[in-house]
Design an enzyme around this catalytic site. Structure first.
Site, PDB file in Angstrom:
ATOM      1  N   GLU A   1      18.462   0.828  14.737  1.00  0.00           N
ATOM      2  CA  GLU A   1      18.038  -0.266  15.613  1.00  0.00           C
ATOM      3  C   GLU A   1      17.378  -1.396  14.813  1.00  0.00           C
ATOM      4  O   GLU A   1      17.713  -2.571  15.006  1.00  0.00           O
ATOM      5  CB  GLU A   1      17.052   0.302  16.631  1.00  0.00           C
TER       6      GLU A   1
ATOM      7  N   SER B   1      18.227   2.063  -1.407  1.00  0.00           N
ATOM      8  CA  SER B   1      19.189   1.151  -0.800  1.00  0.00           C
ATOM      9  C   SER B   1      20.013   0.475  -1.890  1.00  0.00           C
ATOM     10  O   SER B   1      19.606   0.430  -3.056  1.00  0.00           O
ATOM     11  CB  SER B   1      18.378   0.102  -0.046  1.00  0.00           C
TER      12      SER B   1
ATOM     13  N   TYR C   1      11.241  -6.418   0.049  1.00  0.00           N
ATOM     14  CA  TYR C   1      11.806  -5.082   0.274  1.00  0.00           C
ATOM     15  C   TYR C   1      12.543  -4.595  -0.975  1.00  0.00           C
ATOM     16  O   TYR C   1      12.371  -3.460  -1.435  1.00  0.00           O
ATOM     17  CB  TYR C   1      12.742  -5.179   1.483  1.00  0.00           C
TER      18      TYR C   1
HETATM   19  N1  LIG Z   1      19.307   0.882   8.041  1.00  0.00           N
HETATM   20  C1  LIG Z   1      19.827   0.370   6.936  1.00  0.00           C
HETATM   21  O1  LIG Z   1      20.747  -0.468   6.974  1.00  0.00           O
HETATM   22  C2  LIG Z   1      19.356   0.829   5.605  1.00  0.00           C
HETATM   23  C3  LIG Z   1      18.257   1.653   5.460  1.00  0.00           C
HETATM   24  N2  LIG Z   1      17.883   2.071   4.212  1.00  0.00           N
HETATM   25  C4  LIG Z   1      16.710   2.921   4.038  1.00  0.00           C
HETATM   26  O2  LIG Z   1      16.753   4.028   4.918  1.00  0.00           O
HETATM   27  C5  LIG Z   1      15.433   4.416   5.287  1.00  0.00           C
HETATM   28  C6  LIG Z   1      15.321   4.481   6.798  1.00  0.00           C
HETATM   29  O3  LIG Z   1      15.660   3.228   7.346  1.00  0.00           O
HETATM   30  P1  LIG Z   1      15.867   3.007   8.913  1.00  0.00           P
HETATM   31  O4  LIG Z   1      16.106   4.306   9.558  1.00  0.00           O
HETATM   32  O5  LIG Z   1      16.827   1.900   9.093  1.00  0.00           O
HETATM   33  O6  LIG Z   1      14.394   2.481   9.314  1.00  0.00           O
HETATM   34  P2  LIG Z   1      13.619   2.470  10.714  1.00  0.00           P
HETATM   35  O7  LIG Z   1      12.989   1.111  10.827  1.00  0.00           O
HETATM   36  O8  LIG Z   1      14.460   2.963  11.834  1.00  0.00           O
HETATM   37  O9  LIG Z   1      12.469   3.555  10.485  1.00  0.00           O
HETATM   38  C7  LIG Z   1      11.362   3.316   9.707  1.00  0.00           C
HETATM   39  C8  LIG Z   1      10.390   4.487   9.892  1.00  0.00           C
HETATM   40  O10 LIG Z   1       9.219   4.254   9.103  1.00  0.00           O
HETATM   41  C9  LIG Z   1       8.073   4.332   9.940  1.00  0.00           C
HETATM   42  N3  LIG Z   1       7.049   3.414   9.459  1.00  0.00           N
HETATM   43  C10 LIG Z   1       7.037   2.062   9.527  1.00  0.00           C
HETATM   44  N4  LIG Z   1       5.902   1.569   9.021  1.00  0.00           N
HETATM   45  C11 LIG Z   1       5.162   2.639   8.619  1.00  0.00           C
HETATM   46  C12 LIG Z   1       3.886   2.798   8.038  1.00  0.00           C
HETATM   47  N5  LIG Z   1       3.102   1.750   7.781  1.00  0.00           N
HETATM   48  N6  LIG Z   1       3.427   4.045   7.777  1.00  0.00           N
HETATM   49  C13 LIG Z   1       4.193   5.124   8.060  1.00  0.00           C
HETATM   50  N7  LIG Z   1       5.418   5.055   8.597  1.00  0.00           N
HETATM   51  C14 LIG Z   1       5.895   3.822   8.890  1.00  0.00           C
HETATM   52  C15 LIG Z   1       8.579   3.970  11.335  1.00  0.00           C
HETATM   53  O11 LIG Z   1       7.786   4.508  12.369  1.00  0.00           O
HETATM   54  P3  LIG Z   1       6.462   3.810  12.974  1.00  0.00           P
HETATM   55  O12 LIG Z   1       6.796   2.393  13.222  1.00  0.00           O
HETATM   56  O13 LIG Z   1       6.189   4.632  14.191  1.00  0.00           O
HETATM   57  O14 LIG Z   1       5.397   4.015  11.948  1.00  0.00           O
HETATM   58  C16 LIG Z   1       9.934   4.652  11.328  1.00  0.00           C
HETATM   59  O15 LIG Z   1       9.789   6.009  11.639  1.00  0.00           O
HETATM   60  C17 LIG Z   1      14.503   3.382   4.629  1.00  0.00           C
HETATM   61  O16 LIG Z   1      13.998   3.900   3.425  1.00  0.00           O
HETATM   62  C18 LIG Z   1      15.418   2.195   4.371  1.00  0.00           C
HETATM   63  O17 LIG Z   1      14.964   1.422   3.298  1.00  0.00           O
HETATM   64  C19 LIG Z   1      18.554   1.699   3.111  1.00  0.00           C
HETATM   65  C20 LIG Z   1      19.638   0.885   3.202  1.00  0.00           C
HETATM   66  C21 LIG Z   1      20.114   0.381   4.456  1.00  0.00           C
HETATM   67  C1  LIG Z   2      27.990  -5.025  -1.649  1.00  0.00           C
HETATM   68  C2  LIG Z   2      28.364  -4.641  -0.275  1.00  0.00           C
HETATM   69  C3  LIG Z   2      29.703  -4.022  -0.200  1.00  0.00           C
HETATM   70  C4  LIG Z   2      27.360  -3.727   0.387  1.00  0.00           C
HETATM   71  C5  LIG Z   2      26.550  -4.554   1.316  1.00  0.00           C
HETATM   72  C6  LIG Z   2      25.416  -3.815   1.936  1.00  0.00           C
HETATM   73  C7  LIG Z   2      24.333  -4.776   2.470  1.00  0.00           C
HETATM   74  C8  LIG Z   2      24.898  -5.634   3.534  1.00  0.00           C
HETATM   75  C9  LIG Z   2      23.150  -3.937   2.904  1.00  0.00           C
HETATM   76  C10 LIG Z   2      22.631  -3.108   1.723  1.00  0.00           C
HETATM   77  C11 LIG Z   2      21.168  -2.935   1.950  1.00  0.00           C
HETATM   78  C12 LIG Z   2      20.945  -3.442   3.321  1.00  0.00           C
HETATM   79  C13 LIG Z   2      19.506  -3.750   3.779  1.00  0.00           C
HETATM   80  C14 LIG Z   2      18.599  -2.583   3.623  1.00  0.00           C
HETATM   81  O1  LIG Z   2      18.647  -1.853   2.664  1.00  0.00           O
HETATM   82  C15 LIG Z   2      17.585  -2.372   4.580  1.00  0.00           C
HETATM   83  C16 LIG Z   2      17.252  -3.293   5.501  1.00  0.00           C
HETATM   84  C17 LIG Z   2      15.957  -3.159   6.204  1.00  0.00           C
HETATM   85  C18 LIG Z   2      16.140  -3.368   7.686  1.00  0.00           C
HETATM   86  O2  LIG Z   2      14.911  -3.313   8.367  1.00  0.00           O
HETATM   87  C19 LIG Z   2      16.808  -4.713   7.900  1.00  0.00           C
HETATM   88  C20 LIG Z   2      18.174  -4.709   7.271  1.00  0.00           C
HETATM   89  C21 LIG Z   2      18.131  -4.470   5.779  1.00  0.00           C
HETATM   90  C22 LIG Z   2      17.551  -5.692   5.105  1.00  0.00           C
HETATM   91  C23 LIG Z   2      19.559  -4.185   5.252  1.00  0.00           C
HETATM   92  C24 LIG Z   2      20.525  -5.370   5.426  1.00  0.00           C
HETATM   93  C25 LIG Z   2      21.913  -5.049   4.879  1.00  0.00           C
HETATM   94  C26 LIG Z   2      21.877  -4.625   3.436  1.00  0.00           C
HETATM   95  C27 LIG Z   2      21.438  -5.793   2.568  1.00  0.00           C
END
Ligand SMILES: NC(=O)C1=CN([C@@H]2O[C@H](COP(=O)(O)OP(=O)(O)OC[C@H]3O[C@@H](n4cnc5c(N)ncnc54)[C@H](OP(=O)(O)O)[C@@H]3O)[C@@H](O)[C@H]2O)C=CC1
Ligand SMILES: CC(C)CCC[C@@H](C)[C@H]1CC[C@H]2[C@@H]3C(=O)C=C4C[C@@H](O)CC[C@]4(C)[C@H]3CC[C@]12C
Length: 293
Positions: A221, A170, A183
């Site tokens: 979500e 991220s 995180y």
């Molecule tokens: N969405 C965003 O804005 C951003 C996301 N990311 C990265 O992208 C990736 C995916 O994120 P996103 O799709 O939003 O996340 P979600 O919350 O949608 O998905 C998380 C997944 O991890 C699983 N999970 C949670 N806890 C555990 C556990 N203890 N053991 C095994 N599996 C687990 C969940 O399933 P279950 O609960 O069934 O175990 C689910 O399948 C992550 O690495 C996140 O850091 C990076 C930057 C921004």
């Molecule tokens: C410098 C800017 C142009 C870019 C800004 C991007 C910011 C807003 C983005 C970059 C990484 C993002 C966080 C992330 O990696 C993952 C998660 C876990 C999820 O469960 C809840 C939301 C959270 C905290 C995101 C929140 C929004 C973040 C801070």
């Protein structure tokens, strides 16, 4: 001398840049056809979308997360979309033995491994750091140590296939954002470990690529629920994000940035004007809307 500096040097720069970029291979969905891929955290969000893309490309997918009912639904959809095969293993990545078990299952049911996509994250809070050290420890186990454990177990099989490791990180693993302290720590750890390991694999001429994915805000979500009221930036679509991650892994890129300009430009500012970037990030938050609990 003036002419040399004004015209010749920029011209050579342009030619070199053109050669460098045009030599890059293009992505083709067929690259994934018949490939054996593990996707972690694939019951929801970006992981779920990656499973669907891989299925459309005709890969063998093995997905994992904790919630069995959701995994079953994803598997059914993958088979409808054309996966060569689709299976799941359910369990928690807090348990190191489970992380190793997933890789063993892949060896057993797929007969090897071509791509390991490490994507899962444990639940955390989006708020001021609450001082809970136990939570930081738990999150390090799920978001970092299990990635290391799976990599250790998978490396022999990936060496056999000349495969790839894809690590989903991220912007919060490159820059300090408020309200993500535990995180963010786990994501910075991934950069340190996997960037160092990549260097070692290259020195040892091991043909296994490592792709670190630097993502901005994506409309899953869980992210929307946690941060959409506070973060004033519009989120990018999870379907496109999932495809960009797979492309980066298939092309064996060092890092991918999604969305490109929205992540790359702040990172260019980071090294030259870190205080400016910190300020801009704070400006892009509506702290008033932070959940009071
Ligand atoms: N969405 C965003 O804005 C951003 C996301 N990311 C990265 O992208 C990736 C995916 O994120 P996103 O799709 O939003 O996340 P979600 O919350 O949608 O998905 C998380 C997944 O991890 C699983 N999970 C949670 N806890 C555990 C556990 N203890 N053991 C095994 N599996 C687990 C969940 O399933 P279950 O609960 O069934 O175990 C689910 O399948 C992550 O690495 C996140 O850091 C990076 C930057 C921004
Ligand atoms: C410098 C800017 C142009 C870019 C800004 C991007 C910011 C807003 C983005 C970059 C990484 C993002 C966080 C992330 O990696 C993952 C998660 C876990 C999820 O469960 C809840 C939301 C959270 C905290 C995101 C929140 C929004 C973040 C801070």
């Amino acid at each position: 001398m003036g002419l040399l500096r004004k015209i010749f040097i920029p011209f050579v720069g342009l030619v070199l840049a053109f050669c460098f970029y045009s030599a890059r291979e293009d992505f083709k969905p067929e690259m994934l056809k018949g490939k054996r891929v593990i996707v972690t955290g694939a019951s929801t969000g970006i992981g779920e979308q990656m499973a669907y893309h891989l299925a459309r490309m005709g890969a063998h997918v093995l997905i994992t997360a904790r919630t069995e009912a959701k995994l079953q639904k994803v598997i059914t959809r993958c088979l409808e979309l054309g996966a060569a095969s689709a299976q799941y293993v359910s369990g928690s990545m807090e348990d190191e033995a489970f992380a190793e078990h997933v890789v063993k299952e892949a060896e057993l049911v797929l007969g090897g491994l071509d791509m390991l996509i490490l994507n899962h994250v444990g639940n955390s809070y989006f708020n001021y750091f609450d001082g809970d050290v136990g939570h930081v420890q738990k999150l390090l186990k799920i978001n970092f140590l299990s990635y290391v454990a799976m990599t250790v177990s998978a490396l022999p099989r990936l060496k056999d296939s000349g495969g790839s490791i894809v690590v989903v990180s991220s912007m919060a693993g490159k820059v300090g954002f408020p309200f993500t302290a535990p995180y963010s720590a786990t994501k910075f750890a991934l950069d340190g470990f996997f960037s160092s390991l990549r260097q070692e694999l290259i020195i040892q001429k091991v043909d296994v690529s490592i792709t670190l994915c630097i993502l901005g805000f994506v409309d899953t979500e869980s992210a929307m629920k946690a941060a959409s009221d506070v973060v004033l930036m519009s989120p990018a679509p999870k379907e496109e994000c999932a495809l960009e991650i797979i492309k980066g892994g298939a092309l064996r890129q060092r890092e991918i940035y999604y969305k490109y300009a929205a992540t790359k430009i702040p990172l260019l500012i980071r090294d030259w004007a870190p205080e400016l970037l910190d300020y801009l990030i704070r400006r892009s938050y509506n702290v008033e809307n932070l959940k009071k609990n």
